[in-house]
Enzyme design. Structure first.
Site, short mmCIF file in Angstrom:
data_model
loop_
_atom_site.label_atom_id
_atom_site.label_comp_id
_atom_site.label_asym_id
_atom_site.label_seq_id
_atom_site.Cartn_x
_atom_site.Cartn_y
_atom_site.Cartn_z
N LEU A 204 53.80 18.69 8.47
CA LEU A 204 52.54 18.42 9.14
C LEU A 204 52.84 18.11 10.60
O LEU A 204 53.85 17.47 10.91
CB LEU A 204 51.80 17.23 8.50
CG LEU A 204 51.20 17.44 7.11
CD1 LEU A 204 50.54 16.15 6.63
CD2 LEU A 204 50.18 18.57 7.11
N ASP A 205 51.97 18.57 11.51
CA ASP A 205 52.17 18.29 12.92
C ASP A 205 52.23 16.79 13.17
O ASP A 205 51.78 15.98 12.35
CB ASP A 205 51.05 18.91 13.75
CG ASP A 205 51.03 20.43 13.64
OD1 ASP A 205 52.07 20.99 13.28
OD2 ASP A 205 49.97 21.02 13.89
N ARG A 206 52.74 16.45 14.32
CA ARG A 206 52.89 15.04 14.67
C ARG A 206 51.56 14.30 14.62
O ARG A 206 51.49 13.16 14.15
CB ARG A 206 53.52 14.92 16.05
CG ARG A 206 53.76 13.48 16.50
CD ARG A 206 54.38 13.43 17.88
NE ARG A 206 54.58 12.06 18.32
CZ ARG A 206 55.06 11.71 19.51
NH1 ARG A 206 55.38 12.67 20.38
NH2 ARG A 206 55.20 10.45 19.83
#
Length: 337
Positions: A204-206
């Protein structure tokens, strides 16, 4: 209308009350306030002593003293056995029966032991730091038996217990086991959850929040990350401005990313406006949701994954985690996403 309970003037006559014949009967309490024993009596007025189930006379306690209930709080149920798993303890799942005569790939063996991932295991094998029964193995296709003596840097490799953790990922958190820039990672959140080496399944993106699975089960992780299994993921998307109907039709028809047409499984508007969108998709491309909307000229302000392979973040607060139940693990292993 005639009423037996009313007189000629229409006033209601009081209904006669009948009382049971009062009989003198001894008081029911066993003890007086002075602490003296007071026996129970039958309806005939005879004293009725108290006995245990074995027929022995039950000793009487002074007035006001409670009976001792070992391992049981007053007014509650018996305490659970400390050996029984609770929500605060790691749930351990029995591994399936393993055929000792069936060989498995060495990189898979190392991944199942929690040493590293399969890709990292190939690097270690080529580096010559893995030995099997005292001999160095540098062949990537090498296979071993569960009974073989496998060592990593001369340290014996032992099979770990399988651990499955669901994390509600917060913002400003990197989905990786180790970050060279020393940013906050998802492993930092679950560091004290178990002694086994676990790693996130997928990324998952930051700044993307929501459901993230962490485990040391290499087989399940490979199944959940492979595109052919069509794991469905549901996202709550917030855009910088409302989605136009023309752009909605383009997204529903499919957007081409990396020479692949990405067609969402479902697209809904859970709120009154068109800035908040519920998107169901099974593609495993990197940053696929953000790239879909960027393709038609929108910027994703907030992105939250509310479901992954049937797992939801229900009753799990942001930045919190829990162990999967045995039922959830069984569904994942059977591929019922």
């Amino acid at each position: 209308m005639y009423n037996n309970n009313s007189n000629n003037e229409g006033e209601r006559r009081p209904r006669p009350r009948f009382h049971r014949e009062e009989t003198e009967r001894p008081a029911r309490p066993r003890f007086t306030r002075d602490g003296e024993a007071r026996p129970h009596f039958t309806r005939d007025g005879e004293a009725r002593p108290h006995f245990t189930r074995d027929g022995e006379s039950r000793p009487q306690r002074p007035y006001g003293e409670r009976a001792e209930r070992p391992n049981r709080p007053f007014g509650g149920k018996p305490k659970r056995n400390p050996g029984v798993y609770s929500g605060h303890k790691q749930q351990v799942y029995r591994e399936q029966h393993e055929d000792p005569t069936k060989p498995i790939r060495l990189n898979k063996y190392l991944a199942n032991a929690g040493i590293c991932s399969r890709r990292e295991a190939d690097d270690f094998i080529q580096a010559g730091v893995i030995t099997v029964n005292g001999e160095t193995v540098d062949n990537l296709g090498a296979k071993v038996l569960p009974t073989d003596d496998v060592r990593f840097h001369d340290q014996p490799v032992r099979r770990e217990r399988k651990v499955y953790i669901l994390l509600n990922k917060p913002k400003n958190t990197v989905t990786t086991t180790d970050d060279p820039q020393e940013r906050h990672t998802v492993i930092d959140i679950v560091r004290n959850a178990c002694a086994e080496r676990i790693y996130p399944v997928g990324r998952l993106d930051r700044n993307t929040t929501g459901v993230l699975l962490l485990t040391n089960d290499g087989d399940l992780a490979a199944k959940l990350t492979h595109p052919k299994f069509h794991k469905k993921k549901i996202y709550a998307v917030t855009l910088d401005h409302e989605l136009d109907e023309v752009d909605e039709a383009i997204i529903r028809a499919g957007v081409v990313l990396d020479d692949e047409r990405i067609i969402p499984d479902a697209l809904e508007f859970p709120k009154a406006d068109r800035k908040h969108i519920g998107l169901e998709i099974h593609s495993g491309q990197n940053r696929v949701v953000r790239r879909i909307f960027e393709k038609v000229g929108y910027k994703v302000v907030n992105l939250d994954r509310v479901s992954f392979a049937g797992l939801t973040k229900k009753n799990v607060g942001r930045g919190k985690w829990r162990f999967l139940t045995p039922k959830e693990v069984a569904f994942l292993q059977m591929g019922q996403f």
